[in-house]
Design a protein around this motif. Structure first.
Motif, short mmCIF file in Angstrom:
data_model
loop_
_atom_site.label_atom_id
_atom_site.label_comp_id
_atom_site.label_asym_id
_atom_site.label_seq_id
_atom_site.Cartn_x
_atom_site.Cartn_y
_atom_site.Cartn_z
N LEU A 87 0.14 4.21 7.50
CA LEU A 87 -0.54 4.27 6.20
C LEU A 87 -1.52 5.45 6.14
O LEU A 87 -1.67 6.07 5.08
CB LEU A 87 -1.25 2.95 5.92
N GLY A 88 -2.14 5.78 7.26
CA GLY A 88 -3.03 6.93 7.29
C GLY A 88 -2.27 8.23 7.04
O GLY A 88 -2.75 9.12 6.33
N SER A 89 -1.07 8.32 7.58
CA SER A 89 -0.24 9.51 7.35
C SER A 89 0.17 9.61 5.89
O SER A 89 0.16 10.70 5.31
CB SER A 89 0.99 9.47 8.24
N LEU A 90 0.52 8.49 5.29
CA LEU A 90 0.89 8.50 3.87
C LEU A 90 -0.31 8.85 3.00
O LEU A 90 -0.17 9.53 1.98
CB LEU A 90 1.47 7.14 3.45
N GLN A 91 -1.49 8.42 3.42
CA GLN A 91 -2.71 8.77 2.69
C GLN A 91 -2.95 10.28 2.74
O GLN A 91 -3.38 10.88 1.76
CB GLN A 91 -3.92 8.01 3.26
N GLN A 92 -2.64 10.89 3.88
CA GLN A 92 -2.78 12.35 3.99
C GLN A 92 -1.84 13.06 3.03
O GLN A 92 -2.21 14.06 2.41
CB GLN A 92 -2.51 12.80 5.42
N VAL A 93 -0.62 12.52 2.87
CA VAL A 93 0.33 13.10 1.90
C VAL A 93 -0.27 13.01 0.51
O VAL A 93 -0.23 13.97 -0.26
CB VAL A 93 1.69 12.38 1.96
N GLN A 94 -0.83 11.86 0.19
CA GLN A 94 -1.44 11.69 -1.13
C GLN A 94 -2.62 12.64 -1.31
O GLN A 94 -2.74 13.31 -2.34
CB GLN A 94 -1.90 10.26 -1.34
N ASP A 95 -3.47 12.73 -0.31
CA ASP A 95 -4.65 13.60 -0.41
C ASP A 95 -4.25 15.06 -0.65
O ASP A 95 -4.93 15.78 -1.37
CB ASP A 95 -5.51 13.49 0.85
N ARG A 96 -3.13 15.48 -0.05
CA ARG A 96 -2.68 16.87 -0.22
C ARG A 96 -2.02 17.12 -1.57
O ARG A 96 -1.94 18.27 -2.01
CB ARG A 96 -1.68 17.22 0.88
N ASN A 97 -1.53 16.07 -2.20
CA ASN A 97 -0.72 16.25 -3.42
C ASN A 97 -1.35 15.74 -4.69
O ASN A 97 -0.79 15.98 -5.77
CB ASN A 97 0.65 15.59 -3.22
N VAL A 98 -2.43 15.03 -4.60
CA VAL A 98 -3.09 14.52 -5.80
C VAL A 98 -4.42 15.26 -5.95
O VAL A 98 -5.28 15.18 -5.09
CB VAL A 98 -3.34 12.99 -5.72
N GLU A 143 0.83 -1.21 0.00
CA GLU A 143 0.00 0.00 0.00
C GLU A 143 0.87 1.26 0.00
O GLU A 143 0.59 2.22 -0.73
CB GLU A 143 -0.93 -0.01 1.21
N ALA A 144 1.93 1.26 0.80
CA ALA A 144 2.82 2.43 0.85
C ALA A 144 3.50 2.64 -0.50
O ALA A 144 3.59 3.77 -1.00
CB ALA A 144 3.85 2.25 1.96
N ALA A 145 3.98 1.57 -1.10
CA ALA A 145 4.65 1.67 -2.40
C ALA A 145 3.65 2.08 -3.49
O ALA A 145 3.97 2.89 -4.36
CB ALA A 145 5.32 0.35 -2.77
N GLY A 146 2.44 1.56 -3.42
CA GLY A 146 1.40 1.94 -4.38
C GLY A 146 1.03 3.41 -4.24
O GLY A 146 0.80 4.10 -5.24
N ASN A 147 1.00 3.89 -3.01
CA ASN A 147 0.72 5.29 -2.76
C ASN A 147 1.78 6.16 -3.42
O ASN A 147 1.46 7.17 -4.07
CB ASN A 147 0.69 5.52 -1.24
N LEU A 148 3.05 5.76 -3.30
CA LEU A 148 4.13 6.52 -3.92
C LEU A 148 3.99 6.49 -5.44
O LEU A 148 4.19 7.51 -6.11
CB LEU A 148 5.49 5.98 -3.47
N VAL A 164 9.90 10.56 2.68
CA VAL A 164 8.91 10.19 3.69
C VAL A 164 8.37 8.79 3.43
O VAL A 164 8.25 7.97 4.36
CB VAL A 164 7.76 11.23 3.73
N HIS A 165 8.06 8.47 2.19
CA HIS A 165 7.53 7.14 1.88
C HIS A 165 8.57 6.05 2.12
O HIS A 165 8.26 5.00 2.67
CB HIS A 165 7.01 7.10 0.44
N ALA A 166 9.81 6.30 1.71
CA ALA A 166 10.86 5.29 1.92
C ALA A 166 11.09 5.06 3.41
O ALA A 166 11.21 3.91 3.86
CB ALA A 166 12.15 5.73 1.22
N GLN A 167 11.14 6.13 4.19
CA GLN A 167 11.34 5.97 5.63
C GLN A 167 10.14 5.26 6.27
O GLN A 167 10.31 4.44 7.17
CB GLN A 167 11.59 7.33 6.28
N ALA A 168 8.94 5.57 5.79
CA ALA A 168 7.75 4.88 6.30
C ALA A 168 7.81 3.39 5.98
O ALA A 168 7.45 2.55 6.81
CB ALA A 168 6.49 5.52 5.72
N MET A 169 8.27 3.06 4.77
CA MET A 169 8.39 1.64 4.40
C MET A 169 9.43 0.94 5.27
O MET A 169 9.23 -0.22 5.67
CB MET A 169 8.71 1.50 2.92
N GLN A 170 10.52 1.63 5.59
CA GLN A 170 11.51 1.04 6.50
C GLN A 170 10.86 0.76 7.86
O GLN A 170 11.09 -0.30 8.46
CB GLN A 170 12.71 1.97 6.68
#
Length: 159
Positions: free
Chosen positions: A143-154, A95-100, A120-126
């Motif tokens: 994953l919720g935090s990464l979703q927020q990044v996506q929501d702000r940028n897409v 999910e994290a990689a797909g988000n990226l 941020v995504h790479a560190q989250a995946m680690q």
């Protein structure tokens, strides 16, 4: 003029083993497949860790041309993580990689990508890789935090 289409059915090796007289049962075949997958788990986790490290070492682009080339490298590494992680049920990593990948896909042509997103995504995946199996709440938080990044940028499609 008549067109004839022929279809050659091919059987997988597993199908042949199950179908032939005296072959193995589906249960045994599935158990053998699971054993084969688990034998590869350690080396696959090392491969995933290497791909995540590669994401962190991709140099920040300095020009639009470099930006495009680096985004291709990010996309390939992220897809590779999904390919290697999915057979092991590492859904949070997928999910994290797909988000990226979605963020790279949505990046506007002719603009520099915000490289902090990759970091941020790479560190989250680690972090996801280091979490114990029973840390589901922590996974959901990451994953919720990464979703927020996506929501702000897409950009959301207009109806």
């Amino acid at each position: 003029m008549t067109t004839v289409i022929t279809h050659n059915r091919r059987k997988s090796r597993l199908t042949e083993l199950i179908d032939k007289p005296g072959g193995i049962s589906i249960g045994v075949a599935l158990q053998q497949a699971q054993t084969n997958i688990e034998e590869r788990r350690g080396s696959s986790l090392e491969t995933i860790a290497g791909m995540i490290s590669a994401l962190l070492t991709i140099e920040r682009p300095t020009s639009l041309e470099d930006n495009f080339d680096q985004l291709i490298a990010v996309y390939r590494a992220s897809n590779g993580i999904i390919d290697v992680a999915s057979p092991f049920g590492l859904n949070a990593l997928c999910e994290a990689a797909g988000n990226l990948c979605r963020l790279v896909d949505a990046s506007p042509a002719g603009e520099m990508f915000d490289w902090r997103i990759v970091t941020v995504h790479a560190q989250a995946m680690q972090m996801l890789m280091r979490l114990p199996d029973d840390a589901e709440a922590a996974r959901r938080t990451v994953l919720g935090s990464l979703q927020q990044v996506q929501d702000r940028n897409v950009p959301t499609p207009k109806a």
